[in-house]
Design a protein around this motif. Structure first.
Motif, PDB file in Angstrom:
ATOM      1  N   SER A  92      14.559  27.279  18.429  1.00  0.00           N
ATOM      2  CA  SER A  92      13.745  27.585  19.612  1.00  0.00           C
ATOM      3  C   SER A  92      12.477  26.747  19.531  1.00  0.00           C
ATOM      4  O   SER A  92      12.125  26.241  18.465  1.00  0.00           O
ATOM      5  N   THR A  93      11.809  26.585  20.656  1.00  0.00           N
ATOM      6  CA  THR A  93      10.529  25.869  20.700  1.00  0.00           C
ATOM      7  C   THR A  93       9.635  26.568  21.712  1.00  0.00           C
ATOM      8  O   THR A  93      10.081  26.881  22.826  1.00  0.00           O
ATOM      9  N   ASP A  94       8.396  26.820  21.326  1.00  0.00           N
ATOM     10  CA  ASP A  94       7.491  27.563  22.206  1.00  0.00           C
ATOM     11  C   ASP A  94       7.076  26.728  23.409  1.00  0.00           C
ATOM     12  O   ASP A  94       7.308  27.108  24.555  1.00  0.00           O
ATOM     13  N   ASN A  95       6.465  25.586  23.164  1.00  0.00           N
ATOM     14  CA  ASN A  95       6.017  24.700  24.245  1.00  0.00           C
ATOM     15  C   ASN A  95       6.655  23.333  24.052  1.00  0.00           C
ATOM     16  O   ASN A  95       6.144  22.496  23.317  1.00  0.00           O
ATOM     17  N   PHE A  96       7.807  23.131  24.709  1.00  0.00           N
ATOM     18  CA  PHE A  96       8.529  21.865  24.582  1.00  0.00           C
ATOM     19  C   PHE A  96       8.027  20.889  25.636  1.00  0.00           C
ATOM     20  O   PHE A  96       7.838  21.280  26.794  1.00  0.00           O
ATOM     21  N   PRO A  97       7.747  19.619  25.324  1.00  0.00           N
ATOM     22  CA  PRO A  97       7.948  18.955  24.023  1.00  0.00           C
ATOM     23  C   PRO A  97       6.696  18.903  23.147  1.00  0.00           C
ATOM     24  O   PRO A  97       6.737  18.311  22.079  1.00  0.00           O
ATOM     25  N   ASP A  98       5.588  19.504  23.574  1.00  0.00           N
ATOM     26  CA  ASP A  98       4.343  19.378  22.812  1.00  0.00           C
ATOM     27  C   ASP A  98       4.464  19.944  21.406  1.00  0.00           C
ATOM     28  O   ASP A  98       3.805  19.461  20.479  1.00  0.00           O
ATOM     29  N   GLU A  99       5.284  20.994  21.242  1.00  0.00           N
ATOM     30  CA  GLU A  99       5.457  21.616  19.925  1.00  0.00           C
ATOM     31  C   GLU A  99       6.893  21.405  19.425  1.00  0.00           C
ATOM     32  O   GLU A  99       7.494  22.265  18.805  1.00  0.00           O
ATOM     33  N   SER A 117      -0.380  18.549  15.475  1.00  0.00           N
ATOM     34  CA  SER A 117       0.990  18.076  15.366  1.00  0.00           C
ATOM     35  C   SER A 117       1.793  19.090  14.557  1.00  0.00           C
ATOM     36  O   SER A 117       1.612  19.207  13.340  1.00  0.00           O
ATOM     37  N   TYR A 118       2.685  19.829  15.229  1.00  0.00           N
ATOM     38  CA  TYR A 118       3.466  20.868  14.558  1.00  0.00           C
ATOM     39  C   TYR A 118       4.596  21.312  15.472  1.00  0.00           C
ATOM     40  O   TYR A 118       4.583  21.063  16.680  1.00  0.00           O
ATOM     41  N   TRP A 119       5.598  21.952  14.862  1.00  0.00           N
ATOM     42  CA  TRP A 119       6.639  22.639  15.623  1.00  0.00           C
ATOM     43  C   TRP A 119       6.321  24.122  15.630  1.00  0.00           C
ATOM     44  O   TRP A 119       5.912  24.679  14.614  1.00  0.00           O
ATOM     45  N   SER A 120       6.524  24.766  16.773  1.00  0.00           N
ATOM     46  CA  SER A 120       6.344  26.212  16.873  1.00  0.00           C
ATOM     47  C   SER A 120       7.607  26.840  17.433  1.00  0.00           C
ATOM     48  O   SER A 120       8.194  26.346  18.407  1.00  0.00           O
ATOM     49  N   SER A 121       8.021  27.924  16.815  1.00  0.00           N
ATOM     50  CA  SER A 121       9.138  28.703  17.346  1.00  0.00           C
ATOM     51  C   SER A 121       8.701  29.437  18.606  1.00  0.00           C
ATOM     52  O   SER A 121       7.510  29.487  18.943  1.00  0.00           O
ATOM     53  N   GLY A 122       9.647  30.008  19.303  1.00  0.00           N
ATOM     54  CA  GLY A 122       9.315  30.933  20.359  1.00  0.00           C
ATOM     55  C   GLY A 122       8.778  32.229  19.753  1.00  0.00           C
ATOM     56  O   GLY A 122       9.011  32.530  18.576  1.00  0.00           O
ATOM     57  N   GLY A 123       8.040  32.995  20.531  1.00  0.00           N
ATOM     58  CA  GLY A 123       7.510  34.265  20.036  1.00  0.00           C
ATOM     59  C   GLY A 123       8.597  35.326  19.944  1.00  0.00           C
ATOM     60  O   GLY A 123       9.601  35.280  20.666  1.00  0.00           O
ATOM     61  N   ALA A 124       8.413  36.294  19.047  1.00  0.00           N
ATOM     62  CA  ALA A 124       9.394  37.365  18.851  1.00  0.00           C
ATOM     63  C   ALA A 124       8.683  38.667  18.503  1.00  0.00           C
ATOM     64  O   ALA A 124       7.660  38.653  17.803  1.00  0.00           O
ATOM     65  N   ASP A 125       9.241  39.763  18.975  1.00  0.00           N
ATOM     66  CA  ASP A 125       8.722  41.078  18.608  1.00  0.00           C
ATOM     67  C   ASP A 125       9.299  41.543  17.273  1.00  0.00           C
ATOM     68  O   ASP A 125       8.706  42.374  16.586  1.00  0.00           O
ATOM     69  N   ASP A 126      10.462  40.998  16.911  1.00  0.00           N
ATOM     70  CA  ASP A 126      11.144  41.365  15.667  1.00  0.00           C
ATOM     71  C   ASP A 126      10.697  40.417  14.557  1.00  0.00           C
ATOM     72  O   ASP A 126      10.989  39.217  14.610  1.00  0.00           O
ATOM     73  N   PRO A 127      10.031  40.917  13.505  1.00  0.00           N
ATOM     74  CA  PRO A 127       9.582  40.022  12.425  1.00  0.00           C
ATOM     75  C   PRO A 127      10.721  39.471  11.575  1.00  0.00           C
ATOM     76  O   PRO A 127      10.514  38.548  10.786  1.00  0.00           O
ATOM     77  N   ASP A 128      11.939  40.004  11.728  1.00  0.00           N
ATOM     78  CA  ASP A 128      13.080  39.530  10.942  1.00  0.00           C
ATOM     79  C   ASP A 128      13.907  38.478  11.680  1.00  0.00           C
ATOM     80  O   ASP A 128      14.901  37.976  11.129  1.00  0.00           O
ATOM     81  N   LEU A 129      13.531  38.115  12.892  1.00  0.00           N
ATOM     82  CA  LEU A 129      14.294  37.120  13.645  1.00  0.00           C
ATOM     83  C   LEU A 129      14.138  35.750  12.997  1.00  0.00           C
ATOM     84  O   LEU A 129      13.028  35.235  12.870  1.00  0.00           O
TER      85      LEU A 129
END
Length: 383
Positions: A129-136, A153-165
């Motif tokens: 997943s990517t939070d803000n594509f393509p910036d992240e 300069s970094y990759w960020s996942s999408g946000g999640a409510d489940d900490p185990d995702l």
């Protein structure tokens, strides 16, 4: 008679018998030891070949070798169809054993080579997943710095409510056959957020293998939705899965050393980021962010390639004697006097070499020559 009584004319193999000799030979744990043993006499060479000691040694060094269903020697000159029509089954078996010995002897030497390790990533395939594509985008993880031209300069996942995702980052290596020693990951520290939170994962796991997708369909990240279809595990054959390694919540390049060097067959590495630690204050959701990743090891010689076209997931090891000595002028359009399979494999080598050279020129993948004296040569890309 006196020579036999004194033992001067006795062959060690005859003296101790085949079972004990096999036990002794299996104690040899380096390719040079087997090579020296095979050079003692014709009977010793035949004993080494008939018992497939070189193949057994390769399996002990890297159990992933078991994924090769067979080994093939590809020569530049095509073999006439009836070249071996008159040979007996015994002669054909001897020729097959000799061929396998040459291939696995060469492979064993490549597996234990002392060539310096380097970052083997050629390019990115996909992020889960990517939070803000393509910036992240995942492509930011190829840059060693966390700021480029005063921008993060970094990759960020999408946000999640489940900490185990979990999340994952998948990369293409610079060769279909690589020995991997360790993975290095630097979690991202959000210096622009209150408290400068570090978005690390709880732990890391590594998978290695090959893609089942058509060649070229997972080459570069160009569109988030399009590439997300490539992340599913059914699109890959994983031949190795590492233990889980705990990750520290620190903004530093962390090293995760594998229990042993691993042969990656197929040139695909998937870094699984397991568990989330840090919430983002603005939305109270969990994220994982990585600013840099490395897959550290070395690619094997271009004399060794792999056919990964079998849909069942099996691979054919192919040995191309002399391919590592190819010069630019040797890689020419098809010549009818040379085998089509040779040309096909050389064309793939040329494609991979071109991509690797482009990464060297455009960055950030760094290659070094065998003596670590700087500069880039063809051998550096595949040895």
């Amino acid at each position: 008679m006196e020579a036999q009584e004194s033992g001067a004319g006795w062959d060690f193999l005859d003296w101790v018998g085949p079972d004990t000799s096999t036990c002794v030979f299996r104690l040899l744990d380096h390719p040079t030891d087997l090579a020296r043993a095979a050079a003692v006499s014709r009977s010793w060479r035949r004993f080494v070949i008939d018992n497939e000691f070189c193949k057994s040694l390769c399996l002990r060094i890297c159990p992933e070798v078991a994924n090769f269903t067979r080994a093939v020697e590809v020569t530049r000159s095509p073999q006439p169809p009836a070249a071996h029509a008159s040979e007996s089954s015994h002669d054909a078996d001897l020729r097959s054993r000799e061929r396998d010995h040459r291939i696995y002897s060469y492979l064993s030497g490549a597996l234990v080579s002392n060539k310096p390790s380097m970052d083997c990533i050629l390019h990115c395939i996909v992020a889960s997943s990517t939070d803000n594509f393509p910036d992240e985008s995942i492509e930011n993880t190829l840059e060693p710095q966390d700021r480029i031209n005063h921008r993060s300069s970094y990759w960020s996942s999408g946000g999640a409510d489940d900490p185990d995702l979990p999340e994952s980052l998948t990369y293409r290596l610079n060769s279909d056959l690589c020995i991997i020693d360790e993975i290095r990951i630097r979690p991202f520290k959000a210096y622009f957020q209150p408290g400068h939170p570090i978005y690390s994962s709880k732990s890391v796991r590594i998978r290695m293998g090959r893609s089942k997708l058509p060649p070229g369909s997972e080459c570069f990240v160009t569109d988030e939705d399009e590439n997300l279809r490539a992340v599913a595990d059914e699109n890959y054959v994983w031949t190795y899965t590492s233990p889980e390694f705990p990750m520290l919540q620190k903004n530093e390049l962390q090293t995760f050393k594998l229990p042993r060097p691993v042969l990656c067959i197929g040139g695909v590495v998937k870094i699984e980021l397991l568990g989330r630690i840090q919430r983002q204050a603005i939305d109270n959701r969990y994220y994982i962010c990585v600013c840099h990743a490395q897959v550290v090891g070395r690619s094997l010689s271009p004399d060794l390639m792999v056919d990964i076209s079998d849909p069942a997931g099996y691979s054919i090891l192919k040995y191309l004697p002399g391919a590592s000595k190819l010069r630019a002028e040797d890689i020419l359009p098809d010549d009818a006097r040379e085998s089509s399979e040779w040309h096909s494999l050389v064309a793939r080598y040329r494609q991979m070499r071109h991509l690797a050279m482009m990464n060297v020129l455009l960055g950030p993948v760094q290659f070094m020559d065998e003596d670590d004296v700087g500069g880039v040569t063809d051998d550096d890309l595949y040895m």
